[in-house]
Design a protein around this motif. Structure first.
Motif, PDB file in Angstrom:
ATOM      1  N   ILE A 190      25.014 -12.904  22.606  1.00 44.72           N
ATOM      2  CA  ILE A 190      23.785 -13.370  21.965  1.00 44.72           C
ATOM      3  C   ILE A 190      22.765 -12.231  21.928  1.00 44.72           C
ATOM      4  N   PHE A 191      22.099 -12.087  20.789  1.00 47.89           N
ATOM      5  CA  PHE A 191      21.017 -11.109  20.692  1.00 47.89           C
ATOM      6  C   PHE A 191      19.889 -11.726  19.877  1.00 47.89           C
ATOM      7  N   ALA A 192      18.685 -11.244  20.112  1.00 51.56           N
ATOM      8  CA  ALA A 192      17.517 -11.794  19.441  1.00 51.56           C
ATOM      9  C   ALA A 192      16.441 -10.727  19.369  1.00 51.56           C
ATOM     10  N   GLY A 193      15.499 -10.938  18.467  1.00 51.62           N
ATOM     11  CA  GLY A 193      14.402  -9.993  18.334  1.00 51.62           C
ATOM     12  C   GLY A 193      13.201 -10.631  17.677  1.00 51.62           C
ATOM     13  N   ALA A 194      12.053 -10.061  17.955  1.00 49.56           N
ATOM     14  CA  ALA A 194      10.815 -10.489  17.314  1.00 49.56           C
ATOM     15  C   ALA A 194       9.908  -9.287  17.192  1.00 49.56           C
ATOM     16  N   GLY A 195       9.184  -9.220  16.102  1.00 49.71           N
ATOM     17  CA  GLY A 195       8.283  -8.096  15.890  1.00 49.71           C
ATOM     18  C   GLY A 195       7.091  -8.496  15.054  1.00 49.71           C
ATOM     19  N   VAL A 196       5.988  -7.846  15.312  1.00 48.61           N
ATOM     20  CA  VAL A 196       4.779  -8.087  14.533  1.00 48.61           C
ATOM     21  C   VAL A 196       4.221  -6.739  14.087  1.00 48.61           C
ATOM     22  N   SER A 197       3.787  -6.674  12.838  1.00 45.72           N
ATOM     23  CA  SER A 197       3.200  -5.456  12.282  1.00 45.72           C
ATOM     24  C   SER A 197       1.774  -5.746  11.843  1.00 45.72           C
ATOM     25  N   PHE A 198       0.830  -4.988  12.382  1.00 44.17           N
ATOM     26  CA  PHE A 198      -0.564  -5.062  11.975  1.00 44.17           C
ATOM     27  C   PHE A 198      -0.821  -3.937  10.975  1.00 44.17           C
ATOM     28  N   VAL A 199      -1.407  -4.264   9.828  1.00 44.60           N
ATOM     29  CA  VAL A 199      -1.559  -3.298   8.744  1.00 44.60           C
ATOM     30  C   VAL A 199      -2.978  -3.353   8.197  1.00 44.60           C
ATOM     31  N   HIS A 200      -3.545  -2.162   7.950  1.00 49.00           N
ATOM     32  CA  HIS A 200      -4.809  -2.053   7.209  1.00 49.00           C
ATOM     33  C   HIS A 200      -4.621  -0.991   6.143  1.00 49.00           C
ATOM     34  N   GLN A 201      -5.083  -1.285   4.922  1.00 47.89           N
ATOM     35  CA  GLN A 201      -4.890  -0.356   3.815  1.00 47.89           C
ATOM     36  C   GLN A 201      -6.126  -0.313   2.922  1.00 47.89           C
ATOM     37  N   ASP A 202      -6.474   0.904   2.492  1.00 45.63           N
ATOM     38  CA  ASP A 202      -7.545   1.135   1.524  1.00 45.63           C
ATOM     39  C   ASP A 202      -6.950   1.802   0.292  1.00 45.63           C
ATOM     40  N   VAL A 203      -7.256   1.288  -0.895  1.00 47.88           N
ATOM     41  CA  VAL A 203      -6.731   1.824  -2.146  1.00 47.88           C
ATOM     42  C   VAL A 203      -7.891   2.117  -3.083  1.00 47.88           C
ATOM     43  N   GLU A 204      -7.990   3.376  -3.537  1.00 53.26           N
ATOM     44  CA  GLU A 204      -8.994   3.781  -4.513  1.00 53.26           C
ATOM     45  C   GLU A 204      -8.295   4.333  -5.747  1.00 53.26           C
ATOM     46  N   ARG A 205      -8.803   3.997  -6.926  1.00 58.21           N
ATOM     47  CA  ARG A 205      -8.190   4.428  -8.180  1.00 58.21           C
ATOM     48  C   ARG A 205      -9.204   5.199  -9.026  1.00 58.21           C
ATOM     49  N   PRO A 206      -8.702   5.988  -9.991  1.00 59.42           N
ATOM     50  CA  PRO A 206      -9.620   6.728 -10.869  1.00 59.42           C
ATOM     51  C   PRO A 206     -10.478   5.778 -11.688  1.00 59.42           C
ATOM     52  N   SER A 207     -11.646   6.251 -12.073  1.00 57.61           N
ATOM     53  CA  SER A 207     -12.532   5.456 -12.911  1.00 57.61           C
ATOM     54  C   SER A 207     -11.834   5.116 -14.221  1.00 57.61           C
ATOM     55  N   GLY A 208     -11.871   3.844 -14.598  1.00 55.37           N
ATOM     56  CA  GLY A 208     -11.231   3.405 -15.828  1.00 55.37           C
ATOM     57  C   GLY A 208      -9.822   2.884 -15.649  1.00 55.37           C
ATOM     58  N   SER A 209      -9.285   2.942 -14.438  1.00 51.60           N
ATOM     59  CA  SER A 209      -7.937   2.440 -14.201  1.00 51.60           C
ATOM     60  C   SER A 209      -7.911   0.921 -14.315  1.00 51.60           C
ATOM     61  N   PRO A 210      -6.917   0.357 -15.004  1.00 52.90           N
ATOM     62  CA  PRO A 210      -6.837  -1.097 -15.134  1.00 52.90           C
ATOM     63  C   PRO A 210      -6.243  -1.786 -13.907  1.00 52.90           C
ATOM     64  N   SER A 211      -5.712  -1.013 -12.967  1.00 51.49           N
ATOM     65  CA  SER A 211      -5.038  -1.593 -11.803  1.00 51.49           C
ATOM     66  C   SER A 211      -6.043  -1.924 -10.715  1.00 51.49           C
ATOM     67  N   PRO A 212      -5.710  -2.878  -9.843  1.00 52.58           N
ATOM     68  CA  PRO A 212      -6.651  -3.310  -8.796  1.00 52.58           C
ATOM     69  C   PRO A 212      -6.780  -2.287  -7.677  1.00 52.58           C
ATOM     70  N   GLU A 213      -7.906  -2.330  -6.995  1.00 53.78           N
ATOM     71  CA  GLU A 213      -8.150  -1.500  -5.827  1.00 53.78           C
ATOM     72  C   GLU A 213      -8.920  -2.321  -4.813  1.00 53.78           C
ATOM     73  N   GLY A 214      -9.099  -1.744  -3.614  1.00 53.38           N
ATOM     74  CA  GLY A 214      -9.824  -2.448  -2.560  1.00 53.38           C
ATOM     75  C   GLY A 214      -9.193  -2.157  -1.217  1.00 53.38           C
ATOM     76  N   ASN A 215      -9.413  -3.069  -0.256  1.00 52.73           N
ATOM     77  CA  ASN A 215      -8.833  -2.908   1.070  1.00 52.73           C
ATOM     78  C   ASN A 215      -8.430  -4.273   1.601  1.00 52.73           C
ATOM     79  N   ASP A 216      -7.507  -4.271   2.524  1.00 58.01           N
ATOM     80  CA  ASP A 216      -7.042  -5.523   3.127  1.00 58.01           C
ATOM     81  C   ASP A 216      -6.506  -5.217   4.516  1.00 58.01           C
ATOM     82  N   THR A 217      -6.626  -6.210   5.397  1.00 56.21           N
ATOM     83  CA  THR A 217      -6.095  -6.151   6.747  1.00 56.21           C
ATOM     84  C   THR A 217      -5.266  -7.400   6.982  1.00 56.21           C
ATOM     85  N   PHE A 218      -4.044  -7.225   7.478  1.00 56.44           N
ATOM     86  CA  PHE A 218      -3.170  -8.381   7.675  1.00 56.44           C
ATOM     87  C   PHE A 218      -2.154  -8.071   8.757  1.00 56.44           C
ATOM     88  N   TYR A 219      -1.436  -9.122   9.173  1.00 57.91           N
ATOM     89  CA  TYR A 219      -0.307  -8.930  10.082  1.00 57.91           C
ATOM     90  C   TYR A 219       0.861  -9.766   9.597  1.00 57.91           C
TER      91      TYR A 219
END
Length: 567
Positions: free
Chosen positions: A476-505
Motif C-alpha cells: 500500500i502507498f499513499a500521498g498528499a500534497g498542497v501547492s500554494f501559488v501567487h502570480q502576477d501577469v502584466e501585458r503590453p498596452s493594447g493587449s486583448p488578453s487578461p492580466e492581473g494577479n491571483d493567489t490560490f492553493y
C-alpha cells in the motif's frame, strides 16, 4: 535532480521512501529538452536489455493528469537479471471529463537482439468547452549487438494529436471556442555505439522527421466574423556524433552535429467585409555545430566543467556564427555539503524531435530550454546542496538567463529580448523507511521586450509545494500534497488578453497498491480536491511552436484511476 544532489541522496538504507528522494529533480521551468535528451543518451549508451521503450516517454506533457504523487513507469518493474524472454506491459487510466487512456508495450530479448513495440492512446474532453485532447502514438524499437564493442539501434515513431484550445491564459474563460489543431508527425532514428576500449565510447544518432501542423480558428464578433487556416509542413534531418572519454579524475565529451530543416508555411484568413489574406513562405534552417566539454577533478574535492561550442546558423536572411563558452564548478566542501555554479553561453539548436546528444546540463543547471530556434542566451547559476542528517536533504539554487530572440515564426520575422530569473529551495526528509516528506519554495520571473501583444511583458510566479508520501511493506502507498501559488501577469498596452494577479492553493491526494513480485500497481488520485477556481498563466507564451505546455494546475477537480500490469 542534479548529479551533485544525487550523489548526496543515494543511501540504500532508506528503502522505499528513498526511491522518492532519489527520483526528485530540480523543478526548473521548461526542462523538456533535458528530459527527453537524457532518454536518448541513455538509449544510445545502454546494452541489450528487456526494458520496454514506452511511446509516451519520447514526448512531453502529453496529459493533463500528471503522474505526480502516484507515478511509476514500466522500467520500475524491470527484472534484476536479463535472460531470453518476452515481456508485456499494460497500463490504463480512466477519469472524469471523459478521460481514458492506455499504453501497451511488448518487448523481447534473444541473445544479442532486443525488440520493443508499443502504442499510447489518451483522450479527454478537458475541464471546459473546447479543451479536448487526443493523442495516438506508436513506436517500434530494435537494438542489436553486432559485437561486444559495437551495437546498433533503430526506432520508428508516429504521432497523431488533435486538440482544442488547451492554453490557460490567466483567466480560464479566456479561450477560443473554435480553435482547433491537428498534428501528424513521423520520426525515424538510427543510432550506434562503439566502445573500442574501457572508458572510450563513440555514439551517433541520425533523426529524420516529417511534421504537419494545421490550426484553424473562427471568431464571431458583434459586427464581423473571421476565419483563419494556418498550415505548416516541416521535414528535415538531424545528425550527431559524440566521443566520450572517461578517466578517474577527468572525462571529455566532444561532438559534432548538423541540422537541416525545410518548412512550408501557408497562412490564410478571411474577415467579413475585407479581402481574404493569403501568405506563403518557404524557409530553410541550416545549422552546423561542434563542441568539447571536459570535467576535471582538481583538487580532489573540486570538479571543474570547461567547455566551448561553435554553431553556424542560417535561417532565411538571418545568418551568424556563435562561439559559446561553458564554465561550471562543483565543490564538495564536506562529505555532506556541495557548492555548484555555472556560467553558460548557449544557442537553441534547430532540433527535430526536441532531442540532442549534446550535454544538456553544466554543473546541474540546464542550458537548453524550449526557446525559439536560433535564440542566443547567457545563463548564470549558483546552488548549494546539503545532507543535514542521514535522511534529511536540503538545498537552494538561483539562476538568471538573458535571451536574444531573433528568427522566423510562421514565416514572420520577429526580434525580442527577454530575461528569466528563478530560484528554488527544497527540503526532503525520510524519517522512516516508509515515510517521505518534501517542501519547496519556487520563484520564477519572465520579462520580455517585444512587439507581440499576445506575449506578456512580465510574469512573476511564486509557489510552495508541500508533500507527504507513505510506502507500506504490504504494498500500500499513499500521498498528499498542497501547492500554494501567487502570480502576477502584466501585458503590453493594447493587449486583448487578461492580466492581473491571483493567489490560490491546490490540494492533491491519492492511494494505491503495488502487486507482489513487482507485477504492477493500481492507484486512484485526485487533483484539486476542493475544486477551486483560480487564474493562472501557463508557459505557452514562451514555448516554441504550437505544442501546448499543459498547466501543472487545473481549475477543476480531476480524478484519475490507473492500473499497470506486466507479464
Amino acid at each position: 535532480m542534479t548529479e551533485a544532489t544525487r550523489s548526496l541522496t543515494l543511501d540504500p538504507g532508506n528503502a522505499s521512501a528513498h526511491r522518492f528522494l532519489a527520483d526528485t529533480y530540480a523543478t526548473q521551468p521548461r526542462t523538456e529538452i533535458a528530459q527527453v535528451s537524457e532518454l536518448l543518451q541513455a538509449q544510445l549508451l545502454q546494452n541489450i536489455n528487456i526494458n520496454p521503450v514506452q511511446p509516451s516517454l519520447a514526448e512531453t506533457r502529453l496529459t493533463f493528469a500528471n503522474a505526480g504523487l502516484l507515478g511509476g513507469g514500466f522500467n520500475e518493474f524491470s527484472p534484476v537479471f536479463e535472460r531470453n524472454q518476452v515481456r508485456l506491459d499494460l497500463s490504463g487510466v480512466v477519469g472524469n471529463n471523459q478521460t481514458y487512456g492506455n499504453e501497451a508495450v511488448v518487448s523481447a530479448i534473444y541473445d544479442g537482439l532486443s525488440l520493443s513495440a508499443g502504442q499510447f492512446h489518451y483522450q479527454t474532453n478537458g475541464f471546459r468547452q473546447n479543451n479536448d485532447l487526443t493523442h495516438d502514438i506508436y513506436n517500434v524499437f530494435a537494438q542489436a549487438a553486432i559485437s561486444p564493442t559495437f551495437n546498433v539501434q533503430a526506432e520508428l515513431r508516429s504521432r497523431r494529436t488533435e486538440s482544442g484550445d488547451l492554453r490557460l491564459n490567466f483567466d480560464p474563460h479566456s479561450f477560443s471556442p473554435d480553435w482547433d489543431r491537428d498534428l501528424d508527425q513521423d520520426t525515424a532514428r538510427i543510432g550506434a555505439r562503439y566502445s573500442p576500449a574501457p572508458g572510450n565510447d563513440v555514439i551517433a544518432s541520425v533523426i529524420y522527421s516529417n511534421r504537419n501542423d494545421k490550426i484553424t480558428d473562427t471568431s464571431l464578433g458583434d459586427f464581423f466574423s473571421s476565419f483563419s487556416d494556418n498550415r505548416a509542413e516541416q521535414s528535415g534531418v538531424q545528425g550527431e556524433a559524440q566521443w566520450i572519454l572517461s578517466r578517474e579524475r577527468y572525462n571529455v565529451r566532444s561532438g559534432i552535429g548538423a541540422y537541416n530543416i525545410d518548412a512550408r508555411i501557408r497562412l490564410s484568413s478571411e474577415s467579413e467585409g475585407f479581402f481574404p489574406s493569403r501568405t506563403r513562405a518557404d524557409q530553410t534552417i541550416e545549422q552546423y555545430s561542434g563542441y568539447v566539454y571536459g570535467d576535471v577533478v582538481l583538487p580532489a574535492d573540486v570538479t571543474w566543467t570547461l567547455g566551448v561550442s561553435y554553431d553556424s546558423y542560417k535561417e532565411a536572411d538571418t545568418e551568424f556564427d556563435l562561439i559559446a563558452p561553458k564554465l561550471g564548478v562543483q565543490w564538495a566542501m564536506t562529505d555532506a555539503l556541495r557548492l555548484r555554479a555555472a556560467a553558460v553561453r548557449t544557442l537553441k539548436p534547430a532540433l527535430l524531435a526536441n532531442q540532442t546528444i549534446q550535454p544538456t546540463q553544466v554543473a546541474g543547471f540546464n542550458q537548453f530550454f524550449d526557446d525559439t530556434n536560433g535564440t542566443k542566451s547567457w545563463l548564470y547559476g549558483v546552488g548549494i546542496d546539503a545532507r543535514l542528517a542521514k535522511r534529511l536533504y536540503s538545498g537552494i539554487e538561483a539562476s538568471y538567463r538573458d535571451l536574444d530572440e531573433s528568427s522566423l515564426v510562421d514565416g514572420i520575422s520577429q526580434s525580442a529580448t527577454a530575461e528569466e530569473s528563478g530560484a528554488r529551495a527544497y527540503l526532503n526528509w525520510a524519517p522512516h523507511p516508509d515515510w517521505a516528506f518534501s517542501a519547496e519554495l519556487l520563484y520564477d520571473r519572465y520579462q520580455r521586450n517585444g512587439s507581440d501583444l499576445d506575449v506578456p511583458n512580465d510574469v512573476t510566479t511564486y509557489a510552495a509545494p508541500l508533500a507527504v508520501r507513505y510506502f507500506s511493506p504490504t504494498g500500500i502507498f499513499a500521498g498528499a500534497g498542497v501547492s500554494f501559488v501567487h502570480q502576477d501577469v502584466e501585458r503590453p498596452s493594447g493587449s486583448p488578453s487578461p492580466e492581473g494577479n491571483d493567489t490560490f492553493y491546490v490540494l492533491d491526494a491519492g492511494v494505491g497498491y503495488r502487486f507482489p513480485h513487482r507485477r504492477g500497481l493500481v492507484s486512484v488520485g485526485m487533483q484539486n480536491v476542493f475544486d477551486r477556481d483560480f487564474n493562472y498563466q501557463d508557459d505557452n507564451y514562451r514555448k516554441t511552436g504550437n505544442d501546448p505546455a499543459l498547466s501543472p494546475y487545473i481549475p477543476d477537480r480531476t480524478i484519475i484511476g490507473r492500473l499497470t500490469v506486466n507479464f
